[in-house]
Design an enzyme around this catalytic site. Structure first.
Site, PDB file in Angstrom:
ATOM      1  CB  SER A 157      -3.488  28.613 -95.459  1.00  0.00           C
ATOM      2  OG  SER A 157      -4.838  28.220 -95.624  1.00  0.00           O
ATOM      3  CE1 TYR A 170      -4.383  29.774 -90.459  1.00  0.00           C
ATOM      4  CE2 TYR A 170      -5.805  29.478 -92.366  1.00  0.00           C
ATOM      5  CZ  TYR A 170      -4.746  29.052 -91.583  1.00  0.00           C
ATOM      6  OH  TYR A 170      -4.047  27.922 -91.928  1.00  0.00           O
TER       7      TYR A 170
HETATM    8  P1  NAP Z   1      -1.971  21.538 -86.109  1.00  0.00           P
HETATM    9  O1  NAP Z   1      -2.195  20.082 -86.290  1.00  0.00           O
HETATM   10  O2  NAP Z   1      -2.947  22.355 -85.339  1.00  0.00           O
HETATM   11  O3  NAP Z   1      -0.490  21.750 -85.541  1.00  0.00           O
HETATM   12  C1  NAP Z   1      -0.049  23.044 -85.260  1.00  0.00           C
HETATM   13  C2  NAP Z   1       1.421  22.985 -84.973  1.00  0.00           C
HETATM   14  O4  NAP Z   1       1.884  24.321 -84.772  1.00  0.00           O
HETATM   15  C3  NAP Z   1       1.733  22.181 -83.724  1.00  0.00           C
HETATM   16  O5  NAP Z   1       2.904  21.414 -83.935  1.00  0.00           O
HETATM   17  C4  NAP Z   1       1.986  23.271 -82.694  1.00  0.00           C
HETATM   18  O6  NAP Z   1       2.936  22.945 -81.703  1.00  0.00           O
HETATM   19  C5  NAP Z   1       2.584  24.356 -83.558  1.00  0.00           C
HETATM   20  N1  NAP Z   1       2.462  25.640 -82.889  1.00  0.00           N
HETATM   21  C6  NAP Z   1       1.335  26.325 -82.601  1.00  0.00           C
HETATM   22  N2  NAP Z   1       1.637  27.454 -81.951  1.00  0.00           N
HETATM   23  C7  NAP Z   1       2.996  27.475 -81.841  1.00  0.00           C
HETATM   24  C8  NAP Z   1       3.909  28.397 -81.278  1.00  0.00           C
HETATM   25  N3  NAP Z   1       3.473  29.520 -80.727  1.00  0.00           N
HETATM   26  N4  NAP Z   1       5.234  28.099 -81.322  1.00  0.00           N
HETATM   27  C9  NAP Z   1       5.664  26.955 -81.896  1.00  0.00           C
HETATM   28  N5  NAP Z   1       4.836  26.041 -82.450  1.00  0.00           N
HETATM   29  C10 NAP Z   1       3.517  26.318 -82.416  1.00  0.00           C
HETATM   30  O7  NAP Z   1      -1.881  22.260 -87.522  1.00  0.00           O
HETATM   31  P2  NAP Z   1      -1.423  21.745 -88.964  1.00  0.00           P
HETATM   32  O8  NAP Z   1      -2.639  21.476 -89.743  1.00  0.00           O
HETATM   33  O9  NAP Z   1      -0.354  20.733 -88.855  1.00  0.00           O
HETATM   34  O10 NAP Z   1      -0.838  23.127 -89.505  1.00  0.00           O
HETATM   35  C11 NAP Z   1       0.538  23.343 -89.782  1.00  0.00           C
HETATM   36  C12 NAP Z   1       0.638  24.552 -90.697  1.00  0.00           C
HETATM   37  O11 NAP Z   1      -0.091  24.285 -91.895  1.00  0.00           O
HETATM   38  C13 NAP Z   1       0.025  25.824 -90.091  1.00  0.00           C
HETATM   39  O12 NAP Z   1       0.817  26.929 -90.455  1.00  0.00           O
HETATM   40  C14 NAP Z   1      -1.332  25.910 -90.775  1.00  0.00           C
HETATM   41  O13 NAP Z   1      -1.813  27.230 -90.837  1.00  0.00           O
HETATM   42  C15 NAP Z   1      -0.984  25.346 -92.146  1.00  0.00           C
HETATM   43  N6  NAP Z   1      -2.142  24.848 -92.905  1.00  0.00           N
HETATM   44  C16 NAP Z   1      -2.904  23.813 -92.431  1.00  0.00           C
HETATM   45  C17 NAP Z   1      -3.985  23.382 -93.202  1.00  0.00           C
HETATM   46  C18 NAP Z   1      -4.884  22.269 -92.758  1.00  0.00           C
HETATM   47  O14 NAP Z   1      -5.952  22.077 -93.381  1.00  0.00           O
HETATM   48  N7  NAP Z   1      -4.541  21.488 -91.748  1.00  0.00           N
HETATM   49  C19 NAP Z   1      -4.268  24.001 -94.431  1.00  0.00           C
HETATM   50  C20 NAP Z   1      -3.453  25.035 -94.871  1.00  0.00           C
HETATM   51  C21 NAP Z   1      -2.393  25.450 -94.100  1.00  0.00           C
HETATM   52  P3  NAP Z   1       2.578  22.363 -80.240  1.00  0.00           P
HETATM   53  O15 NAP Z   1       1.634  21.205 -80.451  1.00  0.00           O
HETATM   54  O16 NAP Z   1       3.929  21.944 -79.704  1.00  0.00           O
HETATM   55  O17 NAP Z   1       1.957  23.458 -79.433  1.00  0.00           O
END
Ligand code: NAP
Length: 261
Positions: A157, A170
Site C-alpha cells: 500500500s 497498517y
Molecule cells: P477489501 O475490499 O476490504 O477486501 C479484503 C479482502 O481480504 C477480502 O477478500 C477478504 O476476504 C480478504 N481477507 C481479509 N482477511 C482475511 C483473512 N484473514 N484470510 C483471508 N482473506 C482475508 O480490501 P481491498 O481494498 O480489496 O484490499 C485488498 C488488498 O489491497 C489489501 O491487502 C489492502 O491492504 C490493499 N490495498 C488496498 C487499497 C485500497 O485503497 N482499497 C490501497 C492500498 C492497498 P473475505 O471477504 O472472504 O473475508
C-alpha cells in the site's frame, strides 16, 4: 489521443499468457483480489480463489470464470491463522502439485485509524497477523510448491511510506511486505522465481467505502493526478504483467500504481 477512453486490459480480450499455470490469490472473493483472480483466469491460469468469510462471492466468481471458459476453484482459509494455512496447503496439494503464481492480496486496515496512543495490542496483532505474519507463512508454504520461474506478488500500500496520523500499524505491516519482497527476491533468484510487490494508491473497494463517506471518497479521487479513484482492475492489470513472461527480468521491486498520487 486526448479524451479517448481506454478500458483496462482486465475488461478486454487478452492473450493466454498464463496457460498451464496455477495461481493462488488470497482474499479473492471481493475487491482487488477478485479483479486479480478474474484477470489471471482470463490470461489462462487455473485460479485458486481463497476467501475467509465471503463464501458466496467466491463461489460466484468461480462461476463467472467458468462461464468465461476459465478454470477456478474456491478454498476457504483465514490466512492469518497458521493452522488454517497448513490445512489450505494440504487441500491444495491434494488437487495440484504446483502453485506457479502466488498473489498475496488478503489484507486489512487497522480500523478507525487509531493513533499510536489508541492502538491496542489486539489491533496491532490483528493488523500484523494478517498483513505481515500471515503473508510471510503463506509465502513460505507456497514456494515449496512453486516450480522454477514462478512468481510471488504481494499487495502492499502507498501507506507504507505515509506520514498520515492513524496509519502506523497498517503502514508498518505494509512496509514489512516491501522488506520481505526485496530479501525473498534475492533468496529465490537461484530458482528464477521473481518476487515483487504492487503498491496501490487509493482504490475504490469496501476497504475505503466502509471507512469514509462517498463525498470523502470522491474528494480523495479528485486529489489523484489522473483524476479519479483507482479501480480494482487498475491493480489487477499490473499484477497480470508481473505474473507473465514479459516481467521475467523484474524482481525485488515495489511497483507503485496510484494514478500519480
Ligand atoms: P477489501 O475490499 O476490504 O477486501 C479484503 C479482502 O481480504 C477480502 O477478500 C477478504 O476476504 C480478504 N481477507 C481479509 N482477511 C482475511 C483473512 N484473514 N484470510 C483471508 N482473506 C482475508 O480490501 P481491498 O481494498 O480489496 O484490499 C485488498 C488488498 O489491497 C489489501 O491487502 C489492502 O491492504 C490493499 N490495498 C488496498 C487499497 C485500497 O485503497 N482499497 C490501497 C492500498 C492497498 P473475505 O471477504 O472472504 O473475508
Amino acid at each position: 489521443m486526448p479524451g479517448r477512453a481506454v478500458s483496462p486490459a482486465s475488461t478486454r480480450k487478452v492473450d493466454m499468457t498464463l496457460s498451464d499455470r496455477t495461481a493462488l490469490v488470497t482474499g479473492a472473493g471481493r475487491g482487488i483480489g477478485r479483479a486479480i483472480a478474474r484477470r489471471l483466469a482470463r490470461d489462462g491460469a487455473a485460479v485458486i480463489v481463497n476467501y475467509a468469510t465471503s463464501a458466496e462471492q467466491a463461489a460466484s466468481l468461480v462461476k463467472e470464470i467458468e462461464a468465461d471458459g476459465g478454470d477456478a476453484w474456491t478454498e476457504q482459509a483465514d490466512v492469518a491463522n497458521l493452522a488454517q494455512v497448513d490445512d489450505l496447503f494440504t487441500r491444495i496439494r491434494a488437487r495440484t502439485d504446483r502453485v506457479d503464481v502466488l498473489v498475496n492480496n488478503a489484507g486489512r486496515g487497522a480500523g478507525g485509524m487509531p493513533t499510536l496512543a489508541a492502538t491496542t495490542p489486539a489491533i496491532y496483532d490483528s493488523t500484523f497477523g494478517l498483513n505481515a505474519r500471515g503473508l510471510f507463512f503463506v509465502t513460505q508454504r507456497a514456494v515449496e510448491l512453486m516450480p522454477d520461474g514462478g512468481r510471488v506478488i504481494s499487495i502492499s500500500s502507498g501507506s507504507s511510506s505515509t506520514r498520515q496520523p492513524g496509519l502506523s500499524a497498517y503502514a508498518g505491516s505494509k512496509a514489512a511486505i516491501e522488506a520481505f519482497t526485496r530479501v525473498w527476491a534475492t533468496e529465490l533468484a537461484p530458482r528464477k522465481v521473481t518476487v515483487n510487490a504492487v503498491v496501490p494508491g487509493i482504490v475504490d473497494t469496501d476497504l475505503i467505502r466502509n471507512g469514509m463517506t462517498p463525498q470523502l471518497a470522491e474528494h480523495y479521487g479528485s486529489l489523484v493526478p489522473l483524476g479519479r479513484l483507482g479501480q480494482p482492475e487498475d491493480i489487477a492489470d499490473v499484477v497480470a504483467f508481473l505474473a507473465g513472461d514479459d516481467a521475467r527480468w523484474i524482481t525485488g521491486q515495489c511497483v507503485t500504481a496510484s494514478g500519480g498520487a
